[in-house]
Design a protein around this motif. Structure first.
Motif, short mmCIF file in Angstrom:
data_model
loop_
_atom_site.label_atom_id
_atom_site.label_comp_id
_atom_site.label_asym_id
_atom_site.label_seq_id
_atom_site.Cartn_x
_atom_site.Cartn_y
_atom_site.Cartn_z
N VAL A 34 40.38 13.87 9.94
CA VAL A 34 41.04 14.90 9.66
C VAL A 34 40.97 15.96 9.69
O VAL A 34 39.37 16.66 10.87
CB VAL A 34 40.94 15.02 8.39
N PRO A 35 41.68 16.94 10.96
CA PRO A 35 43.13 16.62 11.38
C PRO A 35 42.61 15.53 11.98
O PRO A 35 42.33 15.29 12.88
CB PRO A 35 43.38 17.78 11.93
N PRO A 36 44.14 14.79 12.09
CA PRO A 36 44.53 13.70 12.93
C PRO A 36 44.86 13.74 14.26
O PRO A 36 46.14 15.37 14.34
CB PRO A 36 45.83 12.95 11.88
N CYS A 37 45.00 13.03 14.52
CA CYS A 37 45.10 12.82 16.20
C CYS A 37 46.47 13.01 16.92
O CYS A 37 47.28 12.57 16.16
CB CYS A 37 44.22 12.86 17.36
N ALA A 38 46.94 13.41 17.79
CA ALA A 38 47.92 13.46 18.38
C ALA A 38 48.44 12.10 19.46
O ALA A 38 49.44 12.18 20.32
CB ALA A 38 49.10 14.64 18.94
N VAL A 39 46.92 11.76 19.43
CA VAL A 39 47.53 10.35 20.49
C VAL A 39 48.63 9.68 19.86
O VAL A 39 48.75 8.50 18.60
CB VAL A 39 46.24 9.19 20.34
N PRO A 40 49.17 9.00 20.71
CA PRO A 40 50.42 8.28 20.15
C PRO A 40 50.53 6.62 19.95
O PRO A 40 49.34 6.32 20.44
CB PRO A 40 51.75 8.50 21.70
N SER A 41 51.93 6.48 19.25
CA SER A 41 51.47 4.58 18.89
C SER A 41 51.72 3.80 20.38
O SER A 41 52.53 4.43 21.71
CB SER A 41 52.15 4.66 18.25
N ARG A 42 50.86 2.64 20.82
CA ARG A 42 51.22 1.49 21.64
C ARG A 42 51.49 0.47 21.47
O ARG A 42 51.64 0.43 20.42
CB ARG A 42 50.15 2.08 22.71
#
Length: 537
Positions: free
Chosen positions: A490-498
């Protein structure tokens, strides 16, 4: 003329036999290259989009950051205060439990505070509220009710709260899933709807996911659900529950002592909503046991609990709730390297599958699923097709196979993120350890589990996703979809899924394209000799 035709056919067979493996291998290389090219193009597009929007957005971004800092300063201070208070309460509870030599799951009550191994909370009797509910020192919510508390009783790892009419019961459990059960019933009078509100602590998020409400803070994620006309909504920093008579609501967290897929734990909560889960049992330190009855008429009896075995009996008079969930802590069973779990159902061994969906789908025979066992911790699910009296045994035994001594499975080969997009070749019965780390929450799928599958009950190192074994010659693709663990913060990161992908070729049969099998070479030589003899005649 005849001899030339025969010679031509023989030569054609020879060419096809030699060229076919080469072409198949080239196809694999091209497929890998295409996937890499697609990934490179996607990355290049992402970089271009970032570059295009960077200049125009820099000034706006700086303004937003300045405003956000001023507005959120008090919010951050409030969030830090709540976390410090929950952490202090947890440390106080640990100290008090140690003084009384209390180990394992179970609440220690002091005045109106309850200190558990996993869960802490306080009771406000005057306002009929549950305050400062926290899991592992992470504050989540306060619970307020529109009815008065009549009795509050703590026994072992369960606190039971009943209202003045006897129609509403709240059960709070000290276990890795931190389960709260709320049940309403009718005593024959005209019962009103009960209203219960979860007021979220600072930094806690809530969002609707299908029929559930997902609550999250840092690494703690849980779901609120209900059944039998229970209404659940979220908004304004609250999760609100409306419960008519004979209804049911619950909060269940993903087990905080296990590194498991949150999608799987969401599916478990959905099964609880649909009356698919009968009981959930947690085994902890010092032979402590916590059992949650999702089916009112299910009974549990622990017959034996040792370091290498757990034996229990279950019975029920209902047809619903056919799934039994068991959570193992690292002190309930001791599983060493070269050892595995075995499940006996009414004295008969169960073959545990690799896919938990088979438990949720059910069948007419008993089934079991075991998660990857890390540090002697794991989750077991058993599907019971027909209820009466059943005995379930969980045993620790040596892991041995005909082609492999015990304890060598993890020493053969390790597949990591560096192998993404590669092709690996195995022999039948050969194994590899899949170790993609803990930075992502991985969900593994295999397109052909008759070729390779996960060893379902073998201890693996932390961060590994399991040991996989080759069963027969053929080809299979293993795909791992990963969601970054920091998204739960919190807050969530913006790292994309892979996505991770590895191609597996198991040699030893006609689908192996690395070399021509011996029998094909022999057949070609025989055809050539026959053709030469015919040509000479």
């Amino acid at each position: 003329m005849k001899r030339y035709i025969i010679l031509s056919l023989a030569i054609a067979v020879l060419i096809i036999t030699i060229i076919h493996p080469v072409l198949a291998r080239m196809e694999d290389l091209q497929q890998t290259s295409d996937q890499k090219s697609i990934g490179d193009l996607g990355n290049a597009g992402d970089q271009k989009n970032k570059s295009d929007g960077q200049n125009s957005g820099d000034r706006e971004s700086m303004d937003r950051e300045n405003i956000s800092y001023r507005e959120n300063r008090s919010y951050r201070e409030e969030m830090n205060y709540a976390r410090e208070k929950a952490s202090k309460m947890m440390e106080e509870g640990k100290s008090m439990r140690q003084e009384r030599e209390m180990e394992g799951m179970g609440f220690l009550s002091s005045e109106d505070n309850s200190y558990g191994e996993y869960v802490n909370f306080a009771i406000d009797r005057q306002n009929s509220s549950i305050l400062n509910y926290a899991i592992n020192g992470t504050p989540l919510f306060n619970i307020s009710c529109d009815f008065n508390f009549r009795s509050i009783e703590s026994e072992g790892s369960q606190t039971r709260i009943e209202d003045t009419s006897g129609e509403t019961i709240i059960r709070i459990h000290d276990n890795p899933s931190a389960i709260i059960n709320i049940m309403t019933k009718s005593n024959g009078s005209a019962s009103s709807v009960r209203h219960i509100a979860f007021a979220l602590a600072s930094g806690v998020t809530a969002a609707k996911e299908d029929s559930l409400i997902r609550i999250g803070s840092g690494d703690v994620v849980g779901y609120v659900g209900g059944a039998n006309a229970t209404s659940i909504s979220t908004g304004g920093g609250q999760v609100k529950i409306e419960m008519p008579a004979n209804s049911y609501a619950f909060f269940r967290a993903a087990p905080v002592n296990l590194n498991m897929s949150y999608n799987l734990q969401k599916k478990v909560s959905q099964e609880i909503e649909d009356n698919g889960v009968g009981m959930e049992i947690a085994f902890g330190r010092n032979r402590t046991v916590n059992a949650i009855n999702y089916s009112e008429r299910m009974n549990l009896s622990i017959r034996e609990m040792e370091k290498d075995r757990i034996r229990l009996s279950i019975n029920s008079s209902e047809t619903a709730g056919r799934i039994i969930i068991m959570n193992l802590d690292n002190a309930s069973l001791v599983i060493g390297h070269g050892e595995r779990l075995r499940i006996n159902y009414d004295s008969e061994p169960l073959d545990c599958g690799d896919n938990p969906d088979m438990i949720f789908n059910g069948t007419d025979r008993p089934l079991c699923w075991i998660s990857s066992v890390q540090d002697s911790k794991g989750q077991i699910m058993i599907y019971v097709p027909h209820y009466s009296q059943h005995t379930i045994e969980i045993l620790v035994e040596p892991e041995t196979t005909p082609a492999e001594p015990a304890g060598t499975a993890q020493g053969a080969r390790t597949v990591t993120l560096a192998d993404d997009g590669k092709t690996i070749t195995l022999e039948v019965n050969e194994t590899f350890l899949l170790n993609l780390g803990q930075e992502y929450d991985w969900n593994i799928s295999i397109d052909d589990q008759t070729v390779i599958s996960r060893e379902v009950n073998v201890l693996v190192v932390r961060g590994a996703q399991g040991i996989y074994r080759a069963h027969k010659p053929g080809r299979a693709t293993l795909i791992a979809a990963g969601d970054p663990a920091c998204r739960k913060s919190v807050p969530p990161c913006a790292v994309p899924s892979r996505q991770f992908r590895v191609y597996v070729v198991v040699s030893g049969g006609p689908t192996d394209t690395q070399k021509a099998p011996a029998f094909e070479a022999v057949s070609v030589i025989g055809m050539l000799m026959t053709a030469l003899l015919l040509a000479r005649r």
